[in-house]
Design a protein around this motif. Sequence first.
Motif, short mmCIF file in Angstrom:
data_model
loop_
_atom_site.label_atom_id
_atom_site.label_comp_id
_atom_site.label_asym_id
_atom_site.label_seq_id
_atom_site.Cartn_x
_atom_site.Cartn_y
_atom_site.Cartn_z
N ALA A 44 0.98 -1.19 -0.27
CA ALA A 44 -0.02 -0.06 -0.07
C ALA A 44 0.89 1.32 0.13
O ALA A 44 0.56 2.05 -0.49
CB ALA A 44 -1.10 0.08 1.24
N ALA A 45 1.93 1.30 0.64
CA ALA A 45 2.85 2.33 0.65
C ALA A 45 3.32 2.69 -0.73
O ALA A 45 3.41 3.80 -1.11
CB ALA A 45 4.15 2.00 1.72
N LEU A 46 3.87 1.62 -1.40
CA LEU A 46 4.28 1.79 -2.86
C LEU A 46 3.23 2.41 -3.74
O LEU A 46 3.32 3.36 -4.62
CB LEU A 46 4.96 0.67 -3.27
CG LEU A 46 6.13 0.03 -2.61
CD1 LEU A 46 6.60 -1.11 -2.84
CD2 LEU A 46 7.50 1.16 -3.08
N VAL A 47 2.12 1.69 -3.61
CA VAL A 47 0.98 1.94 -4.63
C VAL A 47 0.41 3.38 -4.42
O VAL A 47 0.21 4.27 -5.29
CB VAL A 47 -0.30 1.16 -4.65
CG1 VAL A 47 -1.26 1.28 -5.38
CG2 VAL A 47 0.49 -0.42 -5.07
N MET A 48 0.15 3.74 -3.14
CA MET A 48 -0.35 5.04 -2.50
C MET A 48 0.56 6.20 -2.85
O MET A 48 0.10 7.41 -3.28
CB MET A 48 -0.73 5.24 -1.30
CG MET A 48 -2.01 4.10 -1.06
SD MET A 48 -3.63 4.50 -2.26
CE MET A 48 -3.89 2.74 -2.73
N SER A 49 1.75 5.84 -2.45
CA SER A 49 2.96 7.12 -3.06
C SER A 49 2.83 7.12 -4.39
O SER A 49 2.96 8.62 -4.88
CB SER A 49 4.23 6.72 -2.72
OG SER A 49 4.21 6.46 -1.39
N ALA A 50 2.92 6.22 -5.32
CA ALA A 50 2.73 6.46 -6.59
C ALA A 50 1.32 7.19 -7.25
O ALA A 50 1.50 8.23 -8.07
CB ALA A 50 2.73 5.09 -7.55
N ILE A 51 0.34 6.88 -6.58
CA ILE A 51 -1.01 7.45 -7.16
C ILE A 51 -0.78 9.00 -6.68
O ILE A 51 -1.36 9.84 -7.48
CB ILE A 51 -2.11 6.58 -6.40
CG1 ILE A 51 -2.42 5.49 -7.10
CG2 ILE A 51 -3.59 7.96 -6.63
CD1 ILE A 51 -3.37 4.56 -6.32
#
Length: 452
Positions: free
Chosen positions: A64-71
């Motif tokens: 979630a940290a990686l995906v939400m940082s990307a978004i």
Amino acid sequence: MSNATGSIGSSELFRIDGKPTVGQALPLALQHVVAMIVGCVTPAIIVAGVAGLSEKDSVILIQAALVMSAITTLVQLYPLVRTGKFAIGSGLPVIMGISFAYVPSMQAIAGDFDIATILGAQIVGGIIAILVGIFIKQIHKFFPPLITGTVVFAIGLSLYPTAINYMAGGVGQEQYGSWQNWLVAIITLIVVTVLNHYAKGFLKLASILIGIIVGYIVSLFFGMVDFSAIANASVFQLPIPMHFGIKFEPSACVAIGVLFAINAIQAIGDLSATTTGGLDRMPTDEELNGGIVASGMCNIFSAFFGGLPTATYSQNVGIVGSTKVVARRVFSMAAGILLIAGLIPKFSSVLTTIPYCVLGGATVSVFASIAMTGVKLIVTAPMDFRNTTIVGLAIALGMGVTQASAALASFPAWVTTIFGKSPVVIATIVSVALNLVLPKNKDMEKAEGIKK
């Protein structure tokens, strides 16, 4: 002919709407990812450890940290709304990631409550960030560099025990304090420090990542790495909404909410550094408002998917200033790499196998850097008796109460959660209050009058 074409293609990198080729943009995008990815996932790893999450849940938190940082990065690059003076997104070349500034408070909340309570507080914090973004002109005056520097300094100081405990192997671990843990941690720290001071270009930017790789390899020889999490992880998985749930605890909301207000003010500095370093101008009011409002909204959205609080990444701002590369395509490509990494649990599970001692050796320099960033902000103001009183009392009370939290034992539990677990809230309240009530010398009043 080819030289001319190459020159034209290269110039695209230096225009915000430029369209460099994949070959030109990809190495620069990877440079940004390498500079921030360790800082992005480490807070999730730390919080997962404090909360006692299973390997599967730890992987989901990192994912979630990686995906939400990307978004969040993509929303900043390509604003969702732009109408007159209001925007959702700055439209500037910035990278967003999970912020270390929230770690001390998140550790306290994870220890006393759970991840759901952090995410509930994050939603409240996101609302506060939106309000700060809307009323940034009115609020900004309460947080001059002296105050934000004091708070950042307190954050850095409060993270030191985490780094040292990790270097020793992690509190509660069987081999805590063993010479093997300390050896691996020190080797990791030496590699990071040497690369930071003697390397150039990519090696310097990747110093923390390379330090972790070296420390990881050394730890293999001591049998410190358990690969079972990788074997059990799936190859592809979308973020799971409401996996951790959401809970609202007033004391946690206050502790996290204060940090969101501070980080919203700090975002002005990062956005200003981005435009001055890469675009040779100051950011517009629309860009500042849009950047902060978008950060708040994205944090609210992220909370539903287990993404911890995000903020602008100063190391990536530094890359913009040194390379002058501002093409959004480069930054969107970096966000795409983060997104792909986040959708592959196998990748996230590899990160959970990094021994605590390696993380400690790599991050102690990061925490030191946070503290010294605070010092740099503090000394932009004259260190006269008034200002040293503000900084000294704020840090003394903030750190002192945290280190002697038993002194609050007779108070209700919520008092300890807000004031006794992290120095940030006390340091913020004390520094802002003293800055308002202590008399300013005449030179300072004149300077402020000129600015107005």
